[in-house]
Motif scaffolding. Sequence first.
Motif, mmCIF file in Angstrom:
data_model
loop_
_atom_site.group_PDB
_atom_site.id
_atom_site.type_symbol
_atom_site.label_atom_id
_atom_site.label_comp_id
_atom_site.label_asym_id
_atom_site.label_seq_id
_atom_site.Cartn_x
_atom_site.Cartn_y
_atom_site.Cartn_z
ATOM 1 N N GLU A 105 -8.882 6.089 29.361
ATOM 2 C CA GLU A 105 -9.151 6.875 30.628
ATOM 3 C C GLU A 105 -10.051 7.803 30.652
ATOM 4 O OE1 GLU A 105 -6.075 10.356 32.902
ATOM 5 O OE2 GLU A 105 -5.296 8.773 31.651
ATOM 6 N N GLY A 109 -12.242 6.522 33.569
ATOM 7 C CA GLY A 109 -11.711 7.449 34.509
ATOM 8 C C GLY A 109 -12.578 8.256 35.607
ATOM 9 N N PRO A 139 -5.251 6.411 36.946
ATOM 10 C CA PRO A 139 -4.461 6.364 35.659
ATOM 11 C C PRO A 139 -3.168 6.361 35.657
ATOM 12 C CG PRO A 139 -5.376 8.621 36.227
ATOM 13 C CD PRO A 139 -5.741 7.574 37.393
#
Length: 268
Positions: A105, A109, A139
């Motif tokens: 992430e 992300g 996420p």
Amino acid sequence: MKKLIMGCIGVLTIMCFIGYYGAIAAEKKEQKKQEKVTKAKSIDPKATIDNNHPEFEPGYSCNDCHEIKLDAKTTATQVWLSGESPGKKAGEGVMPKEQVWNAIEKTIGGKKLDTKTFVLGTCMNNVPLTTTAEFTLDPKKKVLYGFHEQGTEKLIQIRNNPKVSLNWHKEFESFTDFCCVQVRGRAELIDGKNPEFEKILIEFLPYESGARVPKDATPEQRELRLKQFRESLKKGSFVISKIYIDQATMANYDFTNQGLRRYQRWTR
């Protein structure tokens, strides 16, 4: 004359029956052939053809008939992930699943203007295709969203085969400074008729730049312009890809500085 006509009709009837049953016989023969192909046994990647193998047409590969089974215990990838490898005992240096996802992430992300450019791999009729596309990560749901124009080859392939693969990596110049994420997942295409389309636009995708909102617009004017633009996208020739991440493998040389393996994997 009447007998001649009746004779002709009889001959035509017999020919029709012969053609009909001949077609049925040919269809059954083809069906048996297909059944024979679909019942081909699963094989190991190292399998070789012996003298007992049925004949096959030139140009065919093992993958056309057989499911090829990978032995997770012997593949090089699995060795690097958890097996006994240089400097690591079996099972040593493996991140907990949640920690792996946090690293992924942190790496890929971001929303809106922080989207990442991935290489997207699709396949149809055993013919692979790779293209580049922008994606943003959700996420919480662990999905990737992309925004595409309709009619492209990759979308046609996704509609026929939703299994996809993606890869992102940062630029690097040596094998002591690499970081990349490989994703396997399932794609769903969302058009403007789906209520989820506008929601994804608002929360994740950087559609605002296309609206060309004047710099001096008031907040009310800006929102009206964005709303009008979203409506045009919903009616236009665009589609959102929603890719459910089933597996993500991250390779990061920096992991070794923490005493961890450089390859870590997360699975849904």
